[in-house]
Each structure stands twice: as C-alpha cells, then as structure tokens.
Design an enzyme around this catalytic site. Sequence first.
Site, short mmCIF file in Angstrom:
data_model
loop_
_atom_site.label_atom_id
_atom_site.label_comp_id
_atom_site.label_asym_id
_atom_site.label_seq_id
_atom_site.Cartn_x
_atom_site.Cartn_y
_atom_site.Cartn_z
N CYS A 66 0.81 -1.22 0.00
CA CYS A 66 0.00 0.00 0.00
C CYS A 66 0.84 1.27 0.00
CB CYS A 66 -0.98 -0.01 1.17
SG CYS A 66 -0.23 0.02 2.82
N HIS A 119 -2.50 0.64 6.91
CA HIS A 119 -2.86 0.65 5.49
C HIS A 119 -3.13 2.08 5.03
CE1 HIS A 119 -4.20 -0.97 1.70
NE2 HIS A 119 -5.30 -0.25 1.78
N HIS A 131 -6.05 1.66 -4.09
CA HIS A 131 -5.07 1.15 -3.13
C HIS A 131 -4.67 -0.26 -3.56
CE1 HIS A 131 -7.87 -1.56 -0.66
NE2 HIS A 131 -8.56 -1.14 -1.70
#
Length: 160
Positions: A66, A119, A131
């Site tokens: 990410c 994240h 993402h």
Amino acid sequence: MIMASSAKDSVITEPVSKHTSQFIGAKRVLSALDQKRVNLVLLAQQYLGTPYDFGAAYGQTKTFDCSSFTKWIFAHNGVTLPRVSRDQAQEGTFISKANLETGDLVFFSTPDSKGKIGHVGMYVGDGMMIHTYGAGGVKFSTIETGWWKDHYITARRVLK
C-alpha cells in the site's frame, strides 16, 4: 487533447496538431491543483491489477504494497512521502472524512496492526479509494461500507 471517442464509449488523447485546421483556441478549465489530482488518478489507475506484495521494494512497479504504491504515484507528481503508511499519516494536514477530496491519503487499521495505522490508500471521490491490499492487487474499493468503513482511522491532505 483529451476527448470522448465518437467510435466507442471511452476517453482518448490525441495531439492538437491532428486537428490544426479545426483548432480555434484553448482555455484551461482545471486549476493547477485539480490537474495534479487528475494526474494522480490517471497514473494510479495504470497499475490496476498490479499484484500486492507486503514489503514490496520501492522503485519497481511489478508489485506494490500500500505505501510503496502511494509513495510511487505521489513521487511522480512532485510530492515526497515516507515509505510506510504510519509515517505517511504524519505528512500534510488532517482532513475530516466529511471533507475528503481526490488525492487525499486515507488510513486504516489492518488485522495485523492492532488498531493502529497499517494501510493507506488514495481517495478518488464518491466514497472510493485506489489502493493495493491482498487478492487482486491495485484496485478501487469503497470506504463507505465493509472492512474499510469499519477500520478507517484518519486522512491527510498532502497536495498543495
């Protein structure tokens, strides 16, 4: 020149020189900041489907995690970010979820992060982010329902 295709349901780009006999003039309709937002989304979506790999090395594009993904797309638009999501969450300015704009970074906890930031994604509008996490690699996901809604922590605006 970016325009709608008359032959199919898509957007195409062509050089202005291809239409010189019809060209009258041009006017900028997007601010410089809006252009940067558009460029971020256009670059990010070029990597749709690129596999997720936790700890993926920054600087290569065959896999991403990410934060290497957000670091990559922002770097190519003149914004330097730290390598990991928890550090990226310290950049820019706080933005409430109600005031998110395209290009804002959105942060979440993960099963392994014990309620802390683990994240990051980039908000693209309409309750969606781009993402990479798990199966399917780089993808669009909603932040309005499911896992991401329940594990949302904060957002930061790093574009100026």
